[in-house]
Scaffold this active site. Structure first.
Site, PDB file in Angstrom:
ATOM      1  N   ASP A 368       0.868  -1.175   0.000  1.00 26.30           N
ATOM      2  CA  ASP A 368       0.000   0.000   0.000  1.00 26.30           C
ATOM      3  C   ASP A 368       0.911   1.233   0.000  1.00 26.30           C
ATOM      4  O   ASP A 368       2.060   1.166   0.425  1.00 26.30           O
ATOM      5  CB  ASP A 368      -0.877  -0.031   1.256  1.00 26.30           C
ATOM      6  CG  ASP A 368      -1.782   1.175   1.353  1.00 26.30           C
ATOM      7  OD1 ASP A 368      -2.378   1.533   0.331  1.00 26.30           O
ATOM      8  OD2 ASP A 368      -1.874   1.759   2.443  1.00 26.30           O
ATOM      9  N   ASP A 568      -2.751  -0.693   5.879  1.00 24.15           N
ATOM     10  CA  ASP A 568      -3.007  -0.121   7.198  1.00 24.15           C
ATOM     11  C   ASP A 568      -4.433   0.362   7.401  1.00 24.15           C
ATOM     12  O   ASP A 568      -4.801   0.743   8.506  1.00 24.15           O
ATOM     13  CB  ASP A 568      -2.044   1.039   7.478  1.00 24.15           C
ATOM     14  CG  ASP A 568      -2.122   2.126   6.403  1.00 24.15           C
ATOM     15  OD1 ASP A 568      -2.984   2.017   5.513  1.00 24.15           O
ATOM     16  OD2 ASP A 568      -1.318   3.068   6.466  1.00 24.15           O
ATOM     17  N   ASP A 572      -7.938  -1.850   3.034  1.00 24.12           N
ATOM     18  CA  ASP A 572      -6.951  -2.891   2.735  1.00 24.12           C
ATOM     19  C   ASP A 572      -7.343  -4.259   3.298  1.00 24.12           C
ATOM     20  O   ASP A 572      -6.663  -5.247   3.038  1.00 24.12           O
ATOM     21  CB  ASP A 572      -5.581  -2.511   3.311  1.00 24.12           C
ATOM     22  CG  ASP A 572      -5.030  -1.231   2.706  1.00 24.12           C
ATOM     23  OD1 ASP A 572      -5.173  -1.064   1.482  1.00 24.12           O
ATOM     24  OD2 ASP A 572      -4.482  -0.408   3.452  1.00 24.12           O
TER      25      ASP A 572
END
Length: 680
Positions: A368, A568, A572
């Protein structure tokens, strides 16, 4: 099943933590209890062994040993018998079954021989006792469990650091008064008052007022979120601006803090595939040992009529003691706990069982962007002044930005701090969702977005708009500083790529891992960040929604890749659940951390590389332990049964079988504990 230590936290412990008690204090209390049991058992065993070795012929020796062994077996070892009984009721067996069987048999036979020695004297046989065997086994198994539990200390401390300062009280509005109330007494429906800078105690919905909330624990984003009436707020997040009231709708273990504690409990009791294999082997091994012990007894009885009963009983007990798979039971959990301890010492909290099994097999890593590759901390990259940048103007800008705790405001203050003069006297007010306004005696100043300037009819030239567009395309956030009549300065602020991300990505590329990046940003912005980080732009998915991220991971796995996903935020979670190894950054949301198998406290991507290395050395240690444990049983059980007696007259006494068994367990524990200090 494998011989696991006691859980870090019981249900009652979880309730205590939610009520405000310190997780480390609870852990230390539990560890102290285990330590006392272990020490007391050892203290009783020492004089017991002295009597057996040096003074076993003195008067009343058996009675003295009975007095010394009874507390160890009945009080300190009662847990084994309780757990064994529960297993038998459901027609299953585990290591506790064999510990209870071996120690119970040795103890009962010894009690009988102590109080009724005439039974054997009438047959011309000596009434042997095995009190030391039963006590020593209990003491050493307790020692093993204490060492395993002790290995969990660092992970407990690290989790405390992760969840941060947990508020123990909240201000409840009741009967027209604000009352400081312990968290445990807060109920759904209570109206709670929150001041600026305070951490929110429970989950709820705002009823009066509004503010900016730092929800980095939920979204992973450093940017505070504006919250007004009707919006949800979450336990553990921080109020950074104004006071407000909210109604509690989730309390206790259902809040964000409660979910993190649950993550600890679930992760601590998880199992990797090699543990499941040990469980399966143990379920077959234990019944076989029971049959072997019975066959040993009747074989001696058949082929040695004179003393077959005594020797058969002695050999049967020796088989049960030698077969006690303490080394086998300790082989995997001690290595896992040592690996977890090593990880915790390096800021890696390992929850998922498959993580230690799959990390060493990774072929692809998906990252990410925000908070993982980038810092999640805003910095000024450029500041364009449209007038003379005097210290007085910088002082006015600094004074206005000092009114806000917003990360963008902090970035501006940091950037101009050394160039300004004294802050002027002025009145500063917040313009909700748009920015700030400062008023001196003669003039008003504005700091905020382009919409704020449009509202107060401050014009922005086409030239400056182009500059703003260019900076925006670079993923920079724009803050404007103006007076009533003109734009004074344009500030470009960015969330920069972390230096640690650069080094970690380089290490992963050199290790042959394929790297991908997912982000909700535009393609151009995503490609620029990927280029800075050293990731091929063809491996970038921009504008990614939660479903798209999960589908991306699924597609990679269908191509035969073993995939790690780092993230996080709530968006996600689907991708984390889909990955072979899921890694949450330390500032991530509670849901992300709950789903992820690994949490990196420092949000440093180098920790993912260390996790891979830790997986390799932990698995290697487990295999070493299992090899020695199986070899020990394979050789020791036939010797205990008396297979060497026809050859050279050697017969292993139950006492020495217990000592050898204990030494085997100590060897396995020692090998595992070496893992705690191995560099990763």
């Amino acid at each position: 099943m494998a011989n696991y230590p006691e859980n870090i936290l019981s249900i009652s412990d979880i309730e205590k933590i939610i009520d405000g008690e310190d997780i480390v204090d609870i852990y230390n209390h539990n560890l102290s209890g285990l330590k006392k049991n272990c020490i007391y058992a050892m203290l009783f065993c020492i004089p017991l062994l002295v009597i057996v070795i040096l003074f076993n012929k003195i008067n009343y020796a058996n009675y003295i040993m009975w007095v010394l062994a009874t507390p160890v077996v009945i009080i300190f070892g009662k847990q084994f018998f309780i757990k064994a009984w529960k297993q038998i009721r459901y027609f299953t067996t585990n290591v506790d079954t064999l510990v209870a069987l071996s120690t119970g048999t040795a103890y009962i036979v010894s009690v009988f021989n102590t109080f009724y020695p005439s039974f054997w004297a009438g047959k011309g046989l000596e009434a042997y006792v095995y009190f030391e065997v039963s006590a020593v086994i209990v003491a050493f198994v307790l020692l093993g469990r204490y060492l395993e539990y002790k290995a969990k200390r660092n992970i407990t401390v690290a989790i405390k650091q992760l969840i941060g300062l947990q508020p123990s009280t909240a201000t409840v509005f009741k009967d027209g008064q604000l009352i400081k109330t312990p968290i445990k007494d807060i109920r759904i429906g209570d109206e709670i008052f929150v001041r600026p800078g305070e951490r929110i105690a429970v989950d709820g919905k705002i009823t009066r007022g509004g503010s900016f909330i730092n929800e980095s624990m939920i979204s992973g984003e450093a940017m505070p979120v504006e919250k007004n009436e009707g919006k949800k707020v979450y336990a553990g997040t921080v109020n950074e601006a104004n006071s407000f009231y909210f109604e509690a709708y989730k309390v206790g273990r259902n809040t964000l803090i409660g979910q993190i504690v649950k993550m600890v409990q679930d992760g601590e009791s998880s199992r990797i595939p090699v543990i499941k294999a040990v469980d399966k082997v143990s379920s077959i091994f234990i019944p076989i040992i029971g049959i072997t012990a019975i066959v040993t007894f009747f074989t001696w009885l058949l082929f040695s009529p004179d003393d077959g009963f005594t020797q058969g009983l002695s050999s049967m007990i020796a088989v049960l003691i030698m077969a006690c798979p303490c080394a086998l039971g300790l082989a995997t959990p001690t290595a896992i706990m040592a690996g977890i301890d090593n990880g915790a010492a390096n800021g890696i909290l390992i929850k998922g069982d498959e993580a230690l099994e799959n990390a060493k097999k990774l072929t692809a890593v998906v990252l990410d962007k925000t908070g993982t590759i980038t810092e999640g901390i805003f910095r000024v990259t450029d500041m364009k002044w449209l007038t003379e940048a005097t210290p007085e103007l910088k002082g006015i800008l600094y004074r206005i930005e000092s009114y806000s705790e917003h990360p963008l405001a902090n970035a501006v203050r940091t950037y101009i701090r050394d160039d300004m003069r004294a802050e002027p006297d002025m009145k500063v007010s917040s313009l909700s969702g748009r920015g700030l306004m400062g008023e001196t005696v003669s003039r008003k100043y504005y700091v905020g977005t382009s919409k704020l300037l449009e509202e107060y009819q401050v014009e922005i030239s086409d030239k400056e708009k182009k500059w703003i567009d260019r900076e925006t395309e670079k993923s920079n956030t724009i803050v404007l500083f103006a007076c009533e009549t003109a734009l004074l300065a344009i500030i470009a602020i960015t969330d920069a790529v972390k230096e640690t991300s650069l080094s970690a990505i380089d290490r992963m590329k050199r290790a042959g891992l394929k790297l991908y990046m997912l982000t909700g940003d535009s393609k151009r912005s995503a490609d620029m960040t990927a280029g800075k980080a050293g990731i091929d732009t063809e491996n970038v998915m921009a504008g990614a929604l939660p479903a798209g991220k999960a589908a991306f991971i699924k597609a990679l796995r269908e191509q035969g890749e073993t995939v790690a996903m780092t993230g996080d935020g709530i968006n996600d979670v689907g991708a984390l659940a889909m990955a072979d190894v899921s890694v949450a950054m330390g500032k991530g949301s509670d849901i992300a951390m709950e789903v992820a198998q690994v949490t990196v406290v420092s949000s440093d991507l180098n920790k993912l590389v260390q996790t891979i290395n830790l997986s390799k050395i932990t698995t290697r240690t487990i295999h070493q332990n299992l090899f020695w444990a199986f070899i020990f049983n394979a050789i020791g059980i036939p010797v205990a049964a008396g297979i060497l007696f026809p050859v050279n007259g050697f017969l292993l006494e139950p006492l020495f079988a217990g000592i050898v068994m204990a030494l085997s367990s100590v060897t396995v524990i020692g090998n595992s504990l070496l893992l705690r200090k191995k560099p990763i």
